[in-house]
Every structure is written in structure tokens, then in C-alpha cells.
Design an enzyme around this catalytic site. Structure first.
Site, short mmCIF file in Angstrom:
data_model
loop_
_atom_site.label_atom_id
_atom_site.label_comp_id
_atom_site.label_asym_id
_atom_site.label_seq_id
_atom_site.Cartn_x
_atom_site.Cartn_y
_atom_site.Cartn_z
N ASP A 197 63.81 34.11 70.09
CA ASP A 197 63.32 35.49 69.96
C ASP A 197 62.94 35.77 68.52
O ASP A 197 61.84 36.28 68.23
CB ASP A 197 64.42 36.45 70.43
CG ASP A 197 63.90 37.85 70.69
OD1 ASP A 197 62.68 38.08 70.55
OD2 ASP A 197 64.69 38.73 71.05
N LYS B 54 71.77 26.30 65.65
CA LYS B 54 72.76 26.61 64.61
C LYS B 54 74.04 25.84 64.92
O LYS B 54 75.15 26.36 64.88
CB LYS B 54 73.00 28.13 64.57
CG LYS B 54 73.77 28.62 63.36
CD LYS B 54 73.05 28.39 62.05
CE LYS B 54 73.88 28.96 60.89
NZ LYS B 54 73.33 28.54 59.57
N TYR C 139 71.71 36.56 75.62
CA TYR C 139 70.88 37.40 76.48
C TYR C 139 71.33 37.36 77.94
O TYR C 139 70.77 38.05 78.77
CB TYR C 139 69.42 36.96 76.39
CG TYR C 139 68.67 37.54 75.22
CD1 TYR C 139 67.60 38.40 75.42
CD2 TYR C 139 69.02 37.22 73.92
CE1 TYR C 139 66.90 38.93 74.35
CE2 TYR C 139 68.34 37.74 72.85
CZ TYR C 139 67.28 38.59 73.05
OH TYR C 139 66.60 39.12 72.00
N ASP D 176 68.32 28.50 60.28
CA ASP D 176 67.96 29.20 59.05
C ASP D 176 67.03 28.36 58.20
O ASP D 176 66.09 28.88 57.57
CB ASP D 176 69.20 29.64 58.27
CG ASP D 176 70.27 28.58 58.18
OD1 ASP D 176 70.30 27.68 59.04
OD2 ASP D 176 71.10 28.65 57.26
#
Length: 414
Positions: free
Chosen positions: A302, A224, A158, A278
């Protein structure tokens, strides 16, 4: 600087001490109506906030509102989507609340929300996600979801460091990547993912401080890092470092918990742990009661905040805030819904509950509690706006303004 704004002479600037807003009897607070449905939900929200303060404190406290401008209203008024005066006001007075903002298409600012966060260095996006009794939800046990998200707001993808496919900049980055042994496909668009120790640690610090203040059992670093080892993997490592260096007396890592304490946290210790992003989405559905505070990089945050909001009834009642050092911006978390503009139709709950966070930030917990109780009773009584009414049996359909009035009625009778 603020000559064109109607700043009350009987209001006070909110003062901060060690990053905490101090109790101010008549705080000057900016509001941005927002675009599309913004004026409708802001009108309902302002009525609820003002009445809650009046009921809780009589004439001893009162918010002194000042309208500031961003989005379509600002563009019509000044020719700018985000006037400098607006960001200057928030820097000077510390607090503001806003409805949803449209983003100009084909030019101008990429995102007004992102621009506000970056220009004001509002680095911590705060999204509490919990279920209000009676809200229609898509999961069987929404009451088990009670998590607070701290999402890093200024870094990650972002940050806006991206270049169009075929541009000279993207070609240069592809060539540079090849020079360093990373093969990228020619003609690719390029986006960078900057994540710093400074940015990560100050976000995670906010999350741990919140867990300590609220006496919550865990802070989970969501990342991640198994794939993005030097960005999101570092986010995780920096989080553990921070917890040990600055909060060693109050925290314990999950590894130490199992190595030395058979999985049982010592009294008063907050467990710091991490989860792959995940897997965390699966955990949020299967074992939500085991999680309290989540700290995440920008993009993961987000996704996760909207996913958790869906589990407890949707963005219509999902509040949000953006915190920096000695300043904060509270906001509706949904979009502008222009097809409902001016219809007095939509649920104002997201902005009202964002106002609740603002009252808590000021230390006005009595007024905040009144609103939460009044809103929950309205839902339990099935006096709701169209988004809930169509999912409930025997519900009464209310307009946006009527839902606000129902909350006020419940507060008065409490």
C-alpha cells in the site's frame, strides 16, 4: 439471480484457461460508476474504451457493459453498501471495472474496496508505475521509474483482525501474550498480522509469472523480515522457496548469482532477490532503474504503490487492478474527491489506464496501445486537466470529459 440487471443477450461470458482470460468478441463486463467524482471519470473512461475498441477492431469486437452497484448509489437503490448481486455478478462473469468508492462513516462495511477484495478473493493487487512523457513529476528523472507492484490483498494487518482498547478481546490477547512471554502494555488496542505460506506464495507466483511473460529481469521481495521475522521474514523465505520449486529453470537467486556467476545473470534467467522495506523506499528514489517487479505484503505494498505513483505524477494517472483466480476487478486508485463531484473537472487518467490493463487482460493489446499513445500525446501537447495544467507552462485547461475527447482525437489521427 440477475433479473434486475440489463444483461445484453448478444454478449458472452469471458472464459478462462489456466487462469488466463480468453479472447471474447463481445465480453459482458460490469461497471461500478463510483462515488463523488466517479460518474464523471467513468463517463470519460467508457467513451475512451469504446472508441479504442471500435478503432482497433471495427465491428468485430465490442464490450457489452452492465451496470452493477456498490457504494452510495447502491445504498440509495437497495439499502446496502455492497449488494450480494454485485459480488455474484463478478463471480459469474469474471470481469468488472469501478470508480472510487466512499466508505460509510460510523458503521457498515469498514472499507468497500477491502470488502470486495476479500469477498471475491482478489488476492493480487497489480499496480504498474511508469512515467508518461511530459507529466509533471517531483523527481529529476521520472523516466527511470518503471516498476510493477504485486501487493498481497487478503492478509497482513488488512485482514481486519483488530480489537478496541479496553475490550474483552484485547484484554484476553494481552493476557495470552504475557503467558507466552510477550509483554504488551495493559489497555492497548490489539491488531493481528496473519500471513500464510499459501497466501504469500500465490501472490509471489503471480509476480514471477508476470516477469516471465514480460521478459523482465528481476523480481524483488520487499519485506521487514529483519524485525517481523515470522511474518514478513517468512514471506521472503516462502518467495525463495516458490521460485526454486516452481520456476527453477527460469529464475536464479541473487545469492547464487554472486556466488557462482559474478553478478551476471545467465541468459533468460530472472533474478529473485529481496530488500528490506525501508531500504526499498530509498532504492526507489536513488536507483529506480534497477527494479522491475516488486512483490510485497499488504501494508508495505500500500505504501510503496502510492510512493511510486507520486514519483511519476501522482494518483491521478495511477492505474490498478485486483486479480483472483478466473476473475479480476480494475479500479481507479484514488479517492472520491467529493468536493469536485459533478464538476467535470478531475483527471480521469487513473480509471482510463485501469481500463487499459483490462484490455490487455483480454488480449486486446491493439486497443490498449491506442489509448496509451493517445493519452501520452494529450499530455505532450499540454492538453490536460487542472492537476497538470497548474504545474505546466503554456498548458490548455481541459475538463474531465474534454480530456477524454482529446485522447479519442489522438487515437483517430494515429
Amino acid at each position: 439471480m440477475f433479473d434486475s440487471l440489463n444483461i445484453p443477450t448478444d454478449g458472452q461470458k469471458v472464459q478462462f484457461l489456466n487462469g488466463k482470460a480468453q479472447d471474447t468478441p463481445n465480453p459482458i463486463i460490469g461497471f461500478i460508476e463510483g462515488d463523488g467524482i466517479g460518474p464523471d471519470i467513468w463517463s470519460a473512461t467508457q467513451n475512451v474504451l469504446d472508441e479504442a475498441v471500435r478503432i482497433a477492431y471495427d465491428s468485430n469486437k465490442q464490450i457489452k457493459w452492465v451496470e452493477i452497484f456498490a457504494g452510495e448509489k447502491a445504498h440509495k437503490k437497495t439499502g446496502e453498501w455492497l449488494p450480494q448481486q454485485t459480488t455474484d455478478f463478478i463471480k459469474e462473469f469474471g470481469l468488472a471495472i469501478k470508480g472510487p468508492l466512499a466508505t460509510p462513516i460510523g458503521g457498515g462495511i469498514r472499507s468497500l474496496n477491502v470488502a470486495l477484495r476479500k469477498q471475491l478473493d482478489l488476492y493480487a493487487c497489480f499496480r504498474p508505475c511508469r512515467w508518461f512523457t511530459g507529466v509533471p513529476a517531483p523527481v529529476v528523472e521520472p523516466q527511470n521509474v518503471n516498476m510493477t507492484i504485486f501487493r498481497e490483498n487478503t492478509e497482513d494487518i488488512y485482514a481486519g483482525a483488530e480489537w478496541e482498547a479496553g475490550s474483552e478481546a484485547s484484554k484476553e490477547f494481552i493476557a495470552l501474550a504475557k503467558k507466552h512471554g510477550k509483554i504488551l502494555r495493559d489497555g492497548s488496542a490489539i491488531g493481528l498480522k496473519p500471513m500464510s505460506e499459501f497466501g504469500s506464495k500465490r501472490l509471489i507466483k503471480k509476480a514471477i509469472e508476470y516477469a516471465i511473460e514480460k521478459k523482465l529481469p528481476t523480481v524483488t521481495l520487499v519485506h521487514k523480515g529483519n524485525i517481523m521475522k515470522f511474518t514478513e521474514g517468512s514471506f521472503m523465505e516462502w518467495g525463495y522457496e516458490l521460485a526454486k520449486e516452481e520456476f527453477g529453470a527460469q529464475t536464479i537467486s541473487e545469492k547464487e548469482l554472486w556466488d557462482n556467476h559474478n553478478g551476471v545473470a545467465p541468459a533468460g534467467k530472472i533474478v529473485i532477490r529481496d530488500r528490506i522495506a525501508d531500504n526499498m523506499f530509498q532504492q526507489a528514489l536513488l536507483r529506480p532503474a534497477e527494479y522491475s517487479v516488486l512483490a510485497l505484503p499488504n501494508l508495505n505494498g500500500d505504501y510503496m504503490s502510492d510512493a511510486l505513483a507520486a514519483q511519476v505524477g501522482g494518483l491521478g494517472i495511477a492505474p490498478g487492478a485486483n486479480f483472483g483466480d478466473n476473475r479480476a476487478l480494475f479500479e481507479a486508485t484514488h479517492g472520491t474527491a467529493p468536493k469536485y463531484s459533478g464538476m467535470d473537472k478531475v483527471n480521469p487518467g487513473s480509471l482510463i489506464l485501469s481500463g487499459v490493463i483490462m484490455l490487455e487482460y483480454l488480449g486486446w493489446t491493439e486497443a490498449a496501445d491506442l489509448i496509451e499513445a493517445g493519452l501520452e500525446k494529450a499530455i505532450q501537447d499540454k492538453q490536460v486537466t487542472y492537476d497538470f495544467e497548474r504545474l505546466m507552462t503554456g498548458a490548455t485547461l481541459l475538463k474531465c470529459s474534454e480530456f477524454g475527447n482529446e485522447i479519442i482525437k489522438n487515437m483517430k489521427s494515429a
